[in-house]
Design an enzyme around this catalytic site. Structure first.
Site, PDB file in Angstrom:
ATOM      1  N   HIS A   1      42.776  43.117  50.625  1.00  0.00           N
ATOM      2  CA  HIS A   1      42.035  43.685  49.706  1.00  0.00           C
ATOM      3  C   HIS A   1      43.105  43.940  48.506  1.00  0.00           C
ATOM      4  O   HIS A   1      43.923  44.810  48.378  1.00  0.00           O
ATOM      5  CB  HIS A   1      41.779  45.381  50.290  1.00  0.00           C
ATOM      6  CG  HIS A   1      41.178  46.027  49.383  1.00  0.00           C
ATOM      7  ND1 HIS A   1      40.254  47.108  50.086  1.00  0.00           N
ATOM      8  CD2 HIS A   1      41.061  46.202  47.893  1.00  0.00           C
ATOM      9  CE1 HIS A   1      39.711  47.714  48.677  1.00  0.00           C
ATOM     10  NE2 HIS A   1      40.124  47.281  47.687  1.00  0.00           N
TER      11      HIS A   1
ATOM     12  N   HIS B   1      42.726  43.232  44.028  1.00  0.00           N
ATOM     13  CA  HIS B   1      42.157  42.701  42.907  1.00  0.00           C
ATOM     14  C   HIS B   1      42.921  42.058  42.021  1.00  0.00           C
ATOM     15  O   HIS B   1      44.080  42.544  41.350  1.00  0.00           O
ATOM     16  CB  HIS B   1      41.584  44.139  42.310  1.00  0.00           C
ATOM     17  CG  HIS B   1      40.791  44.752  43.076  1.00  0.00           C
ATOM     18  ND1 HIS B   1      39.133  44.956  43.001  1.00  0.00           N
ATOM     19  CD2 HIS B   1      40.657  45.590  44.122  1.00  0.00           C
ATOM     20  CE1 HIS B   1      38.693  45.907  43.732  1.00  0.00           C
ATOM     21  NE2 HIS B   1      39.580  46.365  44.437  1.00  0.00           N
TER      22      HIS B   1
ATOM     23  N   ARG C   1      40.735  36.594  28.289  1.00  0.00           N
ATOM     24  CA  ARG C   1      39.669  36.297  27.048  1.00  0.00           C
ATOM     25  C   ARG C   1      39.171  34.871  27.315  1.00  0.00           C
ATOM     26  O   ARG C   1      38.274  34.444  27.099  1.00  0.00           O
ATOM     27  CB  ARG C   1      40.430  36.508  25.869  1.00  0.00           C
ATOM     28  CG  ARG C   1      40.671  38.197  25.415  1.00  0.00           C
ATOM     29  CD  ARG C   1      40.599  38.701  24.163  1.00  0.00           C
ATOM     30  NE  ARG C   1      40.898  39.924  23.987  1.00  0.00           N
ATOM     31  CZ  ARG C   1      41.342  40.398  22.839  1.00  0.00           C
ATOM     32  NH1 ARG C   1      41.722  39.667  21.920  1.00  0.00           N
ATOM     33  NH2 ARG C   1      41.585  41.894  23.024  1.00  0.00           N
TER      34      ARG C   1
ATOM     35  N   ASP D   1      33.303  41.073  42.887  1.00  0.00           N
ATOM     36  CA  ASP D   1      32.847  42.384  43.074  1.00  0.00           C
ATOM     37  C   ASP D   1      31.830  42.952  41.961  1.00  0.00           C
ATOM     38  O   ASP D   1      32.400  43.067  40.692  1.00  0.00           O
ATOM     39  CB  ASP D   1      34.443  43.203  42.931  1.00  0.00           C
ATOM     40  CG  ASP D   1      34.221  44.488  43.720  1.00  0.00           C
ATOM     41  OD1 ASP D   1      33.487  44.684  44.602  1.00  0.00           O
ATOM     42  OD2 ASP D   1      35.000  45.463  43.362  1.00  0.00           O
TER      43      ASP D   1
ATOM     44  N   GLY E   1      33.432  50.575  41.997  1.00  0.00           N
ATOM     45  CA  GLY E   1      33.101  51.241  41.039  1.00  0.00           C
ATOM     46  C   GLY E   1      32.752  52.763  41.497  1.00  0.00           C
ATOM     47  O   GLY E   1      33.463  53.230  42.437  1.00  0.00           O
TER      48      GLY E   1
ATOM     49  N   HIS F   1      33.098  48.311  48.876  1.00  0.00           N
ATOM     50  CA  HIS F   1      34.094  49.450  48.738  1.00  0.00           C
ATOM     51  C   HIS F   1      33.208  50.760  49.044  1.00  0.00           C
ATOM     52  O   HIS F   1      32.134  50.905  48.728  1.00  0.00           O
ATOM     53  CB  HIS F   1      34.447  49.668  47.350  1.00  0.00           C
ATOM     54  CG  HIS F   1      35.673  48.867  47.145  1.00  0.00           C
ATOM     55  ND1 HIS F   1      35.682  47.493  46.874  1.00  0.00           N
ATOM     56  CD2 HIS F   1      36.952  49.231  46.518  1.00  0.00           C
ATOM     57  CE1 HIS F   1      36.545  47.081  46.264  1.00  0.00           C
ATOM     58  NE2 HIS F   1      37.558  47.814  46.227  1.00  0.00           N
TER      59      HIS F   1
ATOM     60  N   GLU G   1      35.636  55.827  49.914  1.00  0.00           N
ATOM     61  CA  GLU G   1      37.097  55.855  49.123  1.00  0.00           C
ATOM     62  C   GLU G   1      36.950  57.352  48.591  1.00  0.00           C
ATOM     63  O   GLU G   1      37.826  58.197  48.978  1.00  0.00           O
ATOM     64  CB  GLU G   1      37.143  54.876  48.130  1.00  0.00           C
ATOM     65  CG  GLU G   1      38.469  54.888  47.525  1.00  0.00           C
ATOM     66  CD  GLU G   1      38.468  53.950  46.183  1.00  0.00           C
ATOM     67  OE1 GLU G   1      37.534  53.257  45.856  1.00  0.00           O
ATOM     68  OE2 GLU G   1      39.564  53.750  45.781  1.00  0.00           O
TER      69      GLU G   1
ATOM     70  N   ASP H   1      45.319  46.450  46.923  1.00  0.00           N
ATOM     71  CA  ASP H   1      44.537  46.915  46.046  1.00  0.00           C
ATOM     72  C   ASP H   1      44.683  46.593  44.691  1.00  0.00           C
ATOM     73  O   ASP H   1      44.277  45.534  44.428  1.00  0.00           O
ATOM     74  CB  ASP H   1      43.983  48.476  46.200  1.00  0.00           C
ATOM     75  CG  ASP H   1      42.746  48.987  45.809  1.00  0.00           C
ATOM     76  OD1 ASP H   1      41.817  48.012  45.607  1.00  0.00           O
ATOM     77  OD2 ASP H   1      42.548  50.249  45.668  1.00  0.00           O
TER      78      ASP H   1
HETATM   79 ZN   LIG Z   1      39.752  47.995  45.829  1.00  0.00          ZN
END
Ligand SMILES: [Zn+2]
Length: 348
Positions: A29, A31, A78, A145, A177, A204, A207, A285
């Site tokens: 887990h 990101h 970008r 995600d 989100g 997710h 949480e 995370d």
């Molecule tokens: Zn997460």
């Protein structure tokens, strides 16, 4: 006397991150966007001719503030090459910390909204992962995600992108989100279609949302793992169900404190989840935004009351619950188990 005191402290669960750094680990887990250091973001900004970041620019005090900081970080990515460089930087960060396998979330919708093409950025991730592997690892798989609060239609477009442009390392699809923005039920047909095409669902839930969100992630979306899921600790029946169904929760201790998902001053529910027999892994995370490492998470887990045997089980669970093909999963498990069996914790 000093030695005795130190032993007592070690026995009571105080461990340093450094004690875990040399042990092989898997982080299921993490990101990509939340792993970018301020130094790398400043390099991107310099090339783009925009202002760099000051230390407090990414500060936050709650979950909404965290989401704003995450969006700010994304705005520095970008070009497709930026994604490759980001993966390489994450690879170095993980390698330094003893991570030998990682399952990495990325947020394609955030980037395609700004005009990037999914195929270009997924190709850049694939290239980055190959370069990381060639440099000594870790192995990396990616999970696309989705953004729950943006709705079902944009999520379906994400799924269409994944179908049109398959990459071997993009093996999963998820949902993150704002948990309570749109009910999971609305996403159920899209997740069923994704699973029918061989993608794993990693969602997710639980949480900031209620225990029912964890149940729905598994029952309605077919999640094979749940990100966080700590709300399950409030529901004994749900805990028993998760144990029976062998649903793994990827728990992120520092994240929960920093976003306020588990407020400071109250014990974190990790020990309760482990005690109830629910399979658990530890994840970093968003390690740059939360100033943590996976080794740091193991030290924190010890501080939450997990003894050495429980820490070993948690380390092995990251192999058992990984999205690797069966032969690679068995190899990873054998590597982790051998190293953690030989682990002799420092006793001061
Ligand atoms: Zn997460």
């Amino acid at each position: 006397m000093a030695g005795t005191g130190a032993r007592q402290i070690a026995a009571s669960g105080v461990r340093r991150a450094g004690e875990f750094r040399h042990l092989p680990k898997a982080d299921l887990h993490v990101h990509l966007e939340g792993s970018l250091s301020r130094a790398l973001l400043c390099r991107f900004a310099h090339r783009q001719g925009t202002a760099g970041l000051r230390a407090h620019d990414l500060a936050f005090h709650d979950f909404d503030g965290f989401l704003r900081a995450f969006a700010r970080v994304c705005s520095f990515l970008r070009r497709p090459l930026d994604f490759q460089l980001a993966v390489q930087a994450l690879g170095r960060r993980l390698r330094r910390d003893g991570v030998i396998h990682a399952e990495v979330f990325f947020s394609p919708q955030v980037h395609t909204r700004r005009g990037l093409k999914y195929a270009d950025l997924a190709n850049a991730l694939e290239q980055g992962a190959r370069l990381v592997q060639a440099a000594g690892g870790p192995s990396m798989l990616f999970i696309a995600d989705g953004v729950r609060q943006w709705g079902v239609e944009p999520f379906q477009r994400l799924l269409a992108d994944l179908e049109r442009h398959p990459f071997p390392s993009v093996v999963g699809i998820g949902l993150g989100g704002l948990e309570e923005a749109i009910p999971s039920r609305a996403f159920a047909p899209a997740f069923a279609a994704a699973r029918a095409r061989g993608l794993f669902a990693v969602v997710h839930a639980g949480e900031t949302g209620p225990p029912a969100a964890v149940l729905e992630a598994v029952e309605l979306l077919g999640a094979c793992r749940v990100g966080h899921g700590v709300a399950a600790s409030q529901d004994g029946e749900l805990l028993r169900w998760l144990r029976r169904r062998k649903v793994t929760l990827d728990v992120c201790l520092t994240s929960n404190r920093r976003t306020g998902a588990c407020p400071a001053g109250r014990p974190h529910p990790l020990a309760g989840l482990v005690g109830a027999g629910v399979p658990v892994t530890l994840g970093s995370d968003d390690p740059a935004l939360f100033h943590t490492t996976l080794s740091g998470e193991y030290a924190r887990a010890a501080a939450c009351g997990l003894d050495d045997a429980a820490l070993r089980r948690v380390a092995g669970q990251a192999a058992r619950a990984s999205l690797l093909p069966p032969h690679a999963r068995r190899r990873l498990l054998a590597t982790l188990e051998a190293a953690w069996r030989a682990w002799r914790p420092e006793d001061g």
